[in-house]
Design an enzyme around this catalytic site. Structure first.
Site, PDB file in Angstrom:
ATOM      1  N   SER A   1     -23.698  33.709  35.303  1.00  0.00           N
ATOM      2  CA  SER A   1     -23.852  33.052  34.003  1.00  0.00           C
ATOM      3  C   SER A   1     -23.709  34.071  32.885  1.00  0.00           C
ATOM      4  CB  SER A   1     -25.198  32.339  33.928  1.00  0.00           C
ATOM      5  OG  SER A   1     -26.224  33.290  33.991  1.00  0.00           O
TER       6      SER A   1
ATOM      7  N   LYS B   1       4.474  -0.582   6.505  1.00  0.00           N
ATOM      8  CA  LYS B   1       3.441  -1.542   6.934  1.00  0.00           C
ATOM      9  C   LYS B   1       3.404  -1.784   8.439  1.00  0.00           C
ATOM     10  CE  LYS B   1       3.730  -6.034   5.750  1.00  0.00           C
ATOM     11  NZ  LYS B   1       3.493  -7.215   4.889  1.00  0.00           N
TER      12      LYS B   1
ATOM     13  N   GLY C   1       3.737 -20.675   2.511  1.00  0.00           N
ATOM     14  CA  GLY C   1       4.631 -21.810   2.325  1.00  0.00           C
ATOM     15  C   GLY C   1       3.968 -23.048   2.913  1.00  0.00           C
TER      16      GLY C   1
ATOM     17  N   ARG D   1       1.242  -3.661  -0.719  1.00  0.00           N
ATOM     18  CA  ARG D   1      -0.173  -3.988  -0.832  1.00  0.00           C
ATOM     19  C   ARG D   1      -1.058  -3.222   0.154  1.00  0.00           C
ATOM     20  NH1 ARG D   1       0.438 -10.359  -0.693  1.00  0.00           N
ATOM     21  NH2 ARG D   1       2.415  -9.745   0.264  1.00  0.00           N
TER      22      ARG D   1
HETATM   23  C1  UD1 Z   1       6.414 -15.731   4.196  1.00  0.00           C
HETATM   24  C2  UD1 Z   1       7.041 -17.135   4.079  1.00  0.00           C
HETATM   25  C3  UD1 Z   1       5.955 -18.182   3.902  1.00  0.00           C
HETATM   26  C4  UD1 Z   1       4.941 -18.081   5.037  1.00  0.00           C
HETATM   27  C5  UD1 Z   1       4.401 -16.650   5.170  1.00  0.00           C
HETATM   28  C6  UD1 Z   1       3.602 -16.520   6.449  1.00  0.00           C
HETATM   29  C7  UD1 Z   1       9.242 -16.827   3.062  1.00  0.00           C
HETATM   30  C8  UD1 Z   1      10.039 -16.901   1.819  1.00  0.00           C
HETATM   31  N1  UD1 Z   1       7.953 -17.156   2.960  1.00  0.00           N
HETATM   32  O1  UD1 Z   1       5.804 -15.413   2.956  1.00  0.00           O
HETATM   33  O2  UD1 Z   1       6.526 -19.485   3.904  1.00  0.00           O
HETATM   34  O3  UD1 Z   1       3.895 -18.999   4.813  1.00  0.00           O
HETATM   35  O4  UD1 Z   1       5.476 -15.702   5.261  1.00  0.00           O
HETATM   36  O5  UD1 Z   1       2.987 -15.247   6.531  1.00  0.00           O
HETATM   37  O6  UD1 Z   1       9.763 -16.548   4.117  1.00  0.00           O
HETATM   38  N2  UD1 Z   1      11.012  -9.201   4.842  1.00  0.00           N
HETATM   39  C9  UD1 Z   1      12.165  -8.486   5.000  1.00  0.00           C
HETATM   40  N3  UD1 Z   1      13.077  -8.458   3.981  1.00  0.00           N
HETATM   41  C10 UD1 Z   1      12.870  -9.130   2.820  1.00  0.00           C
HETATM   42  C11 UD1 Z   1      11.679  -9.862   2.658  1.00  0.00           C
HETATM   43  C12 UD1 Z   1      10.777  -9.880   3.701  1.00  0.00           C
HETATM   44  O7  UD1 Z   1      12.402  -7.870   6.055  1.00  0.00           O
HETATM   45  O8  UD1 Z   1      13.756  -9.070   1.949  1.00  0.00           O
HETATM   46  C13 UD1 Z   1      10.064  -9.241   5.977  1.00  0.00           C
HETATM   47  C14 UD1 Z   1       8.751  -8.533   5.671  1.00  0.00           C
HETATM   48  O9  UD1 Z   1       8.774  -7.215   6.135  1.00  0.00           O
HETATM   49  C15 UD1 Z   1       7.738  -9.354   6.478  1.00  0.00           C
HETATM   50  C16 UD1 Z   1       8.366 -10.755   6.527  1.00  0.00           C
HETATM   51  O10 UD1 Z   1       9.740 -10.598   6.223  1.00  0.00           O
HETATM   52  O11 UD1 Z   1       7.619  -8.894   7.794  1.00  0.00           O
HETATM   53  C17 UD1 Z   1       7.711 -11.730   5.568  1.00  0.00           C
HETATM   54  O12 UD1 Z   1       7.857 -11.295   4.242  1.00  0.00           O
HETATM   55  P1  UD1 Z   1       6.674 -11.436   3.191  1.00  0.00           P
HETATM   56  O13 UD1 Z   1       7.158 -10.897   1.901  1.00  0.00           O
HETATM   57  O14 UD1 Z   1       5.429 -10.864   3.754  1.00  0.00           O
HETATM   58  O15 UD1 Z   1       6.576 -13.030   3.076  1.00  0.00           O
HETATM   59  P2  UD1 Z   1       5.347 -13.887   2.560  1.00  0.00           P
HETATM   60  O16 UD1 Z   1       5.293 -13.865   1.076  1.00  0.00           O
HETATM   61  O17 UD1 Z   1       4.131 -13.502   3.302  1.00  0.00           O
HETATM   62 CA    CA Z   2       3.517 -11.686   4.719  1.00  0.00          CA
END
Ligand code: UD1
Ligand code: CA
Length: 450
Positions: A409, A25, A144, A18
């Protein structure tokens, strides 16, 4: 009692689609520092504190940034992105090695403070298996939701799986979690992917712990501290929050700013006493400003050291490697790069000084240019202490102007000038013999190649 040891795992394997950027990111910056570096700085340091960063398979740059910010960090690769719990288990080896407290932090949450991470550990000491960082979201969409029964945390429900009633809850999961390491692996391994997205959700740890008869606690913080960055708009919001914090801290440290809202600082800017920063100044990373220094309006300063009582601008640009000695003055429309100015040097108007060192109390007149680039490489200019460079002079580097020398100069100086000599050269020697034709030939060759 000895302090509890900790393992912090920072999740940074997400694609960040995004952001619509080729840059991963967590390498985008806020206040001159990557998102990842901000998070790593907040993680526990020192003895008994270990650190792991989970990166994506093609993210060598993220691993390198982690090492730069925290040389003690160990990186782990999550080969497939199957969710946050799956990402944590990429660092299973570090968890298995053991610690008292396990902290899990997201790499895209740069405003998190060291203090809050420490607070997260208190419930573990009190016997809880998990502590969750919560906040009241102005708009909870996408987060969440924390499901509570009176003040007991039962579970966390992701947006996609929430009922209409659950979606109305505004107390949200910030993403930071602390585990008692003794139970962590057992809990993490029980997390499945039977949900709408088919992902392994870290927040499911709460419900699992409860089913195991273990307690989960909530620590609440402000939304500003846990803004997660998924878009460029959120990046700009986080920058605004961070700038407000940095300005406040600078004012509290005694910096005078009549219009702080127009001054941009970096997370690592340092100030002495009685520093003044006028409106519309931009300070990038790596800048130190000593006692009594003044940065006048509309100046831009990056990786520079500004000495005691020095004065910069208005409308000055200090580029990396600039160092100003005590009382040195850089005036309007002056650009400096890799320039070391000793005490009392004056470069007051319309000048470029690059790859240059200037001895104490020398005076560089208006419109002086150090010609540091000959079309092939950069060369150094040295100006001796007490020298006087007349206005509108070109110093063709490599060149040395002796101590106390006086340059008339409008001179074009292509040869070294001895100490205390008087040099006036006009339009002679402007270009060294044969140099113009050599340059032309080389550039023609370059063109043919492309
Ligand atoms: C997540 C939480 C949500 C919370 C929110 C807060 C989960 C399932 N959900 O959602 O409850 O309210 O953050 O901002 O945890 N990442 C990995 N590997 C993966 C997936 C994610 O390293 O397979 C890392 C991403 O780089 C990021 C973080 O985990 O730094 C969060 O992942 P993201 O997909 O942004 O979670 P949200 O949908 O924001
Ligand atoms: Ca996030």
């Amino acid at each position: 009692m000895p302090e509890r040891s900790s393992l912090t795992i920072v999740l940074a394997a997400g694609e960040g689609t995004r952001m619509r950027s080729a840059l991963p990111k967590v390498l985008h910056s806020v206040a001159g520092q990557s998102l990842l570096a901000h998070v790593l700085r907040a993680a526990p340091h020192g003895e008994g504190a270990s650190l792991a960063v989970v990166v994506g398979p093609a993210h060598q740059a993220v691993a390198a940034e982690a090492k730069r910010a925290r040389p003690d960090a160990q990186t782990f690769i999550q080969r497939e992105r199957l969710g946050t719990a799956h990402a944590v288990l990429a660092a299973r080896e570090a968890i298995a090695r053991g610690a008292d407290d396990l902290l899990i932090v997201f790499g895209d949450t740069p405003l998190i403070s060291e203090h809050t991470l420490q607070q997260m550990r208190a419930p573990l000491k009190g016997g809880a298996a998990i502590a969750v960082l919560g906040f009241r979201a102005a708009d909870p969409t996408g987060y969440g939701r924390l499901l509570l029964e009176r003040d007991r945390l039962l579970a966390i429900r992701e947006q996609a799986d929430a009922s209409a009633d659950e979606k109305a809850i505004t107390l949200c999961n910030a993403g930071v979690m602390a585990f008692d390491c003794a139970h962590a692996l057992e809990i993490l391994e029980k997390i499945g992917n039977a949900n709408k997205k088919g992902e392994y959700y870290l927040p499911d740890a709460v419900g699992i712990a409860r089913d195991m008869g273990l307690a989960a606690a909530v620590i609440e913080t402000s939304e500003d501290e846990v803004r997660g960055i998924n878009t460029k708009a959120q990046l700009a919001e986080a920058e605004a929050v961070m700038q407000a914090r940095l300005r406040q801290a600078a004012l509290e440290a005694g910096v005078t700013m009549v219009a702080p809202g127009t001054v941009y600082l970096a997370a690592d800017t340092t100030f002495g006493k009685d520093v003044t920063i006028e409106p519309f100044v931009v300070i990038g990373p790596g800048v130190s400003i000593a006692d009594g220094a003044v940065i006048h309006a509309f100046s831009h300063v990056v990786q520079a050291s500004i000495g005691k009582n020095a004065s910069v601008g208005p409308y000055a640009r200090l580029r990396p490697g600039t160092s100003l000695g005590e009382g040195a003055r850089i005036g309007n429309f002056v650009e400096a790069k890799a320039a070391v100015l000793e005490a009392g040097v004056k470069v007051n108007h319309l000048t470029y000084i690059g790859d240059t060192s200037i001895g104490a109390n020398a005076n560089v007149g208006a419109g002086t240019i150090t010609c540091n680039y000959d079309g092939f490489s950069k060369h150094k200019t040295t100006i001796g202490a007490g020298a006087f460079v007349g206005s509108n002079s070109s110093l063709v580097a490599p060149v040395k102007i002796g101590e106390g020398a006086y340059i008339g100069s409008g001179s074009v100086i292509t040869r070294d000038v001895p100490d205390n000599a008087l040099a006036v050269e006009r339009n002679s020697q402007t270009i060294r013999d044969g140099w113009a034709s050599r340059y032309r030939e080389a550039k023609t060759r370059d063109k043919k190649k492309t």
